[in-house]
Every structure is written in structure tokens, then in C-alpha cells.
Motif scaffolding. Structure first.
Motif, short mmCIF file in Angstrom:
data_model
loop_
_atom_site.label_atom_id
_atom_site.label_comp_id
_atom_site.label_asym_id
_atom_site.label_seq_id
_atom_site.Cartn_x
_atom_site.Cartn_y
_atom_site.Cartn_z
N ASN A 91 0.82 -1.20 0.05
CA ASN A 91 -0.07 0.02 -0.06
C ASN A 91 0.84 1.11 -0.09
O ASN A 91 1.99 1.16 0.49
CB ASN A 91 -0.91 0.17 1.32
N ARG A 92 0.43 2.20 -0.50
CA ARG A 92 1.16 3.52 -0.68
C ARG A 92 0.57 4.61 -0.40
O ARG A 92 -0.80 5.01 -0.25
CB ARG A 92 1.45 3.71 -2.26
N LEU A 93 1.22 5.57 0.63
CA LEU A 93 0.39 6.64 1.01
C LEU A 93 1.41 7.95 0.27
O LEU A 93 2.59 7.97 0.46
CB LEU A 93 0.93 6.93 2.45
N GLY A 94 0.63 8.57 -0.31
CA GLY A 94 1.17 9.77 -1.24
C GLY A 94 0.97 11.10 -0.54
O GLY A 94 0.89 11.07 0.64
N GLN A 95 0.95 12.14 -1.39
CA GLN A 95 0.96 13.42 -0.82
C GLN A 95 -0.41 14.03 -0.29
O GLN A 95 -0.59 15.07 0.03
CB GLN A 95 1.66 14.56 -1.88
N GLY A 96 -1.35 12.91 -0.68
CA GLY A 96 -2.66 13.50 -0.36
C GLY A 96 -3.60 14.02 -1.37
O GLY A 96 -4.51 14.35 -0.95
N ALA A 97 -3.05 14.35 -2.58
CA ALA A 97 -3.68 15.02 -3.64
C ALA A 97 -4.30 14.23 -4.71
O ALA A 97 -5.29 14.55 -5.34
CB ALA A 97 -2.66 15.88 -4.30
N GLY A 98 -4.04 13.02 -4.50
CA GLY A 98 -4.46 11.74 -5.56
C GLY A 98 -4.20 11.91 -6.93
O GLY A 98 -4.29 10.94 -7.82
N TYR A 99 -2.97 12.61 -7.00
CA TYR A 99 -2.52 12.62 -8.32
C TYR A 99 -1.94 11.21 -9.17
O TYR A 99 -2.42 10.70 -9.83
CB TYR A 99 -1.19 13.45 -8.58
N TYR A 100 -1.25 10.48 -8.20
CA TYR A 100 -0.69 9.07 -8.81
C TYR A 100 -1.85 7.92 -8.47
O TYR A 100 -1.98 7.35 -9.53
CB TYR A 100 0.38 8.91 -7.87
N ASP A 101 -2.79 8.32 -7.63
CA ASP A 101 -3.75 7.27 -7.67
C ASP A 101 -4.71 7.44 -8.89
O ASP A 101 -5.06 6.49 -9.47
CB ASP A 101 -4.96 7.54 -6.44
N ARG A 102 -4.87 8.78 -9.51
CA ARG A 102 -5.49 8.75 -10.71
C ARG A 102 -4.68 8.48 -12.08
O ARG A 102 -5.33 7.96 -12.93
CB ARG A 102 -6.04 10.24 -10.83
N ALA A 103 -3.39 8.83 -11.80
CA ALA A 103 -2.73 8.44 -12.92
C ALA A 103 -2.50 6.70 -13.06
O ALA A 103 -2.54 6.16 -14.21
CB ALA A 103 -1.24 8.85 -12.95
N PHE A 104 -2.51 6.05 -11.99
CA PHE A 104 -2.53 4.72 -11.78
C PHE A 104 -3.73 4.00 -12.56
O PHE A 104 -3.85 3.20 -13.36
CB PHE A 104 -2.31 4.06 -10.41
N ALA A 105 -4.77 4.61 -12.03
CA ALA A 105 -6.33 4.37 -12.66
C ALA A 105 -6.27 4.51 -14.26
O ALA A 105 -7.04 3.78 -14.84
CB ALA A 105 -7.34 5.07 -11.80
N ALA A 106 -5.56 5.60 -14.74
CA ALA A 106 -5.77 5.97 -15.90
C ALA A 106 -4.68 4.91 -16.71
O ALA A 106 -4.91 4.96 -18.06
CB ALA A 106 -5.22 7.37 -16.26
N ALA A 131 -10.84 2.47 -1.07
CA ALA A 131 -11.27 1.91 -2.48
C ALA A 131 -10.32 2.38 -3.60
O ALA A 131 -10.09 1.44 -4.65
CB ALA A 131 -12.64 1.97 -2.59
N HIS A 132 -10.10 3.58 -3.78
CA HIS A 132 -9.41 4.16 -4.64
C HIS A 132 -7.87 3.95 -4.81
O HIS A 132 -7.27 4.38 -5.78
CB HIS A 132 -9.69 6.03 -5.17
N ASP A 133 -7.31 3.58 -3.79
CA ASP A 133 -5.89 3.23 -3.55
C ASP A 133 -5.52 2.27 -4.32
O ASP A 133 -6.02 0.85 -4.06
CB ASP A 133 -5.59 3.20 -1.96
N VAL A 134 -4.41 2.30 -5.32
CA VAL A 134 -4.00 1.27 -6.21
C VAL A 134 -2.81 0.72 -5.58
O VAL A 134 -1.87 1.62 -5.43
CB VAL A 134 -3.96 1.79 -7.60
N1 LIG Z 1 -9.01 7.32 -9.19
C1 LIG Z 1 -9.62 8.32 -8.57
N2 LIG Z 1 -10.32 8.98 -9.25
C2 LIG Z 1 -10.83 10.38 -8.64
N3 LIG Z 1 -10.53 10.73 -7.51
C3 LIG Z 1 -9.38 10.05 -6.77
C4 LIG Z 1 -8.87 8.71 -7.50
N4 LIG Z 1 -8.05 8.29 -6.43
C5 LIG Z 1 -8.15 9.15 -5.56
N5 LIG Z 1 -8.79 10.26 -5.58
C6 LIG Z 1 -9.04 11.37 -4.75
O1 LIG Z 1 -7.65 12.00 -4.42
C7 LIG Z 1 -7.70 12.34 -3.23
C8 LIG Z 1 -6.58 12.06 -2.39
O2 LIG Z 1 -6.31 10.78 -2.26
P1 LIG Z 1 -5.29 9.81 -1.22
O3 LIG Z 1 -5.27 10.57 0.38
O4 LIG Z 1 -5.33 8.38 -1.35
O5 LIG Z 1 -3.96 10.49 -1.97
P2 LIG Z 1 -2.61 9.80 -1.91
O6 LIG Z 1 -2.48 8.31 -2.58
O7 LIG Z 1 -1.85 10.01 -0.34
O8 LIG Z 1 -1.76 10.84 -2.81
P3 LIG Z 1 -1.18 10.86 -4.23
O9 LIG Z 1 -2.12 9.67 -5.16
O10 LIG Z 1 -1.40 12.06 -4.84
O11 LIG Z 1 0.22 10.36 -4.03
C9 LIG Z 1 -8.92 11.87 -2.54
O12 LIG Z 1 -9.90 12.93 -2.38
C10 LIG Z 1 -9.44 10.88 -3.49
O13 LIG Z 1 -11.06 10.93 -3.28
#
Ligand SMILES: Nc1ncnc2c1ncn2[C@@H]1O[C@H](COP(=O)(O)OP(=O)(O)OP(=O)(O)O)[C@@H](O)[C@H]1O
Ligand SMILES: Nc1nc2c(c(=O)[nH]1)N(C=O)[C@@H](CNc1ccc(C(=O)N[C@@H](CCC(=O)O)C(=O)O)cc1)CN2
Length: 192
Positions: A138-153, A176-179
Motif C-alpha cells: 500500500n502506498r501513502l502519497g502527498q494526499g492530492a490523489g495525483y498518482y492514484d488517478r494516474a495509476f487508474a488511467a 477503495a481508490h488506492d491502487v
Molecule cells: N481514481 C481516482 N479518481 C478520482 N479521485 C481520486 C482517485 N484516486 C484518488 N482520488 C482522490 O484523491 C484524493 C487523495 O487521495 P489519497 O489521500 O489516497 O492520496 P494519496 O494516495 O496519498 O496521494 P497521491 O496519489 O497524490 O500520491 C482523495 O480525495 C480521493 O478521493
């Protein structure tokens, strides 16, 4: 200057120069350790590059491991390189082709990034920075979701976290969105 004051001046200079010598070596030792650990991490990462055609990494901030030695190895093996580009909190992070020497511009968080005109690519291997990781990858990022979204894409890309061993936590809560990652590489080795 009398003999006595010369001796006093020498004593004072001796103290100052010994202190300077000590500070210099302490600084050198810190830099050397950082460099050795950076190269050790790259050594562990090398076998994971495999046949990747486009390898994405990041331009490290001061406390993140610098993935550049891994990227340069990937380049040697004939891979294309890519760096992330961020435009705003809601826009998805994109990856753009980059070669050492190509122009960069300052992006959000004062991190340099490729120009918008650099060709957009889909990496098949993503070396991701992280704040923390656990043994289950499991990965903890900066909290912006950039990488979670990039992984999903880019679901077919291999996801490899790059971290110092000190960044391992017992357990990272997973949403659930954490890849999850396929592997994490630290200066100590590969967790997969
Ligand atoms: N696949 C996704 N599609 C849309 N929103 C997403 C997706 N994944 C994460 N998010 C949103 O991004 C925000 C941050 O998520 P999270 O705290 O898990 O970030 P992180 O994994 O720590 O950071 P990062 O991915 O930037 O390194 C959350 O509000 C979450 O809803
Ligand atoms: N080197 C690097 N590049 C990267 C990331 C990263 O984590 N590291 N990103 C990963 O998403 C994207 C940029 N997103 C970021 C999102 C948030 C923060 C952030 O919150 N930073 C803290 C601490 C900064 C500091 O210590 O100087 C902050 O601004 O408070 C940084 C980058 C793309 N490029």
C-alpha cells in the motif's frame, strides 16, 4: 607581534581550523552516505526495469530518493523516459516524454516539469514517489490523489514505489481508490 601573541593567535586559529575541518568532513560524510544509498537503490531497481519501453519517474525534492540513476539506466537500455506534469488540483497529472537536457518549467509545489508541448505518453513502468508504504505494498502519497488517478488511467503500467527504508509503516490504511504497488524499492532492497 610578540612571541606570545603569535602563539595565542596560532592557538585561536588552530581551534577555528579544527572546527572548520570537522564541519567539512561531517558535511562530506552526509553527502557520501546519501550518494551511496541513492546508487544502492538504483542497483536494486535495475532488474525491475525489464523490457519497459517508457519509464516514468519524477524530479526529486530534497528528501525524496533521486530516481535519476534508474532513469539513466533505462535510457541506456533503450527505453524512453517520461516525467509528470501537473496543472491544477482537479486536472489529471499527465506524463510527457523527456530526455536529459530537455527544457523544463516550474510547476506547482515548485517542482520542475516538462513543457505542455512535450509529447504526452503512456508509460508502461511508473516509478512513483511516496510518503509511506507498507509490506502489503500500500502506498501513502502527498494526499492530492495525483498518482492514484494516474495509476487508474494507466492500469497496465507497472507501479514501482521509490522510497527510503525509513518510510515503511506497519500498515497504511487503504481506500477503495488506492491502487497497490507491484513493488517498492529502497536502498535496502526490493519489497514485492
Ligand atoms: N481514481 C481516482 N479518481 C478520482 N479521485 C481520486 C482517485 N484516486 C484518488 N482520488 C482522490 O484523491 C484524493 C487523495 O487521495 P489519497 O489521500 O489516497 O492520496 P494519496 O494516495 O496519498 O496521494 P497521491 O496519489 O497524490 O500520491 C482523495 O480525495 C480521493 O478521493
Ligand atoms: N518529486 C515529486 N514530484 C511530483 C510529486 C511528488 O510527490 N514528488 N507529485 C505527487 O503527487 C506530483 C506533484 N504533487 C505534489 C502534491 C503535493 C505536494 C505537497 O503537499 N507537498 C508538501 C511538502 C512540500 C515540501 O516538503 O517542500 C507541501 O506542499 O506542503 C507535493 C507535490 C507530481 N510530481
Amino acid at each position: 607581534m610578540t612571541e606570545r601573541t603569535a602563539a595565542e593567535a596560532k592557538a585561536a586559529l588552530r581551534v577555528e581550523l579544527r572546527n572548520r575541518r570537522q564541519a567539512f568532513v561531517i558535511d562530506l560524510a552526509q553527502k557520501a552516505t546519501l550518494l551511496v544509498d541513492t546508487l544502492q537503490l538504483a542497483e536494486h531497481a535495475a532488474p525491475l526495469i525489464g523490457q519497459a519501453r517508457i519509464v516514468a519517474a519524477y524530479l526529486s525534492t530534497p528528501f525524496e530518493p533521486d530516481p535519476m540513476p534508474i532513469l539513466l539506466r533505462a535510457l541506456d537500455r533503450g527505453a524512453g523516459l517520461a516525467l509528470p506534469r501537473v496543472t491544477g488540483p482537479d486536472a489529471p497529472m499527465t506524463f510527457h516524454e523527456w530526455l536529459p537536457g530537455d527544457p523544463l518549467e516550474e510547476g506547482p509545489f515548485r517542482i520542475d516539469q516538462p513543457l505542455a508541448t512535450a509529447e504526452r505518453v503512456t508509460p508502461d513502468l511508473i516509478l512513483a514517489p511516496l510518503v509511506g508504504f507498507d509490506a502489503r505494498l500500500n502506498r501513502l502519497g502527498q494526499g492530492a490523489g495525483y498518482y492514484d488517478r494516474a495509476f487508474a488511467a494507466a492500469p497496465d503500467a507497472r507501479r514501482i514505489g521509490i522510497a527510503w527504508s525509513a518510510q515503511q509503516a506497519d500498515a497504511i490504511p487503504a481506500d477503495a481508490h488506492d491502487v497497490p504497488l507491484h513493488a517498492v524499492v529502497t536502498e535496502r532492497g526490493v519489497i514485492q
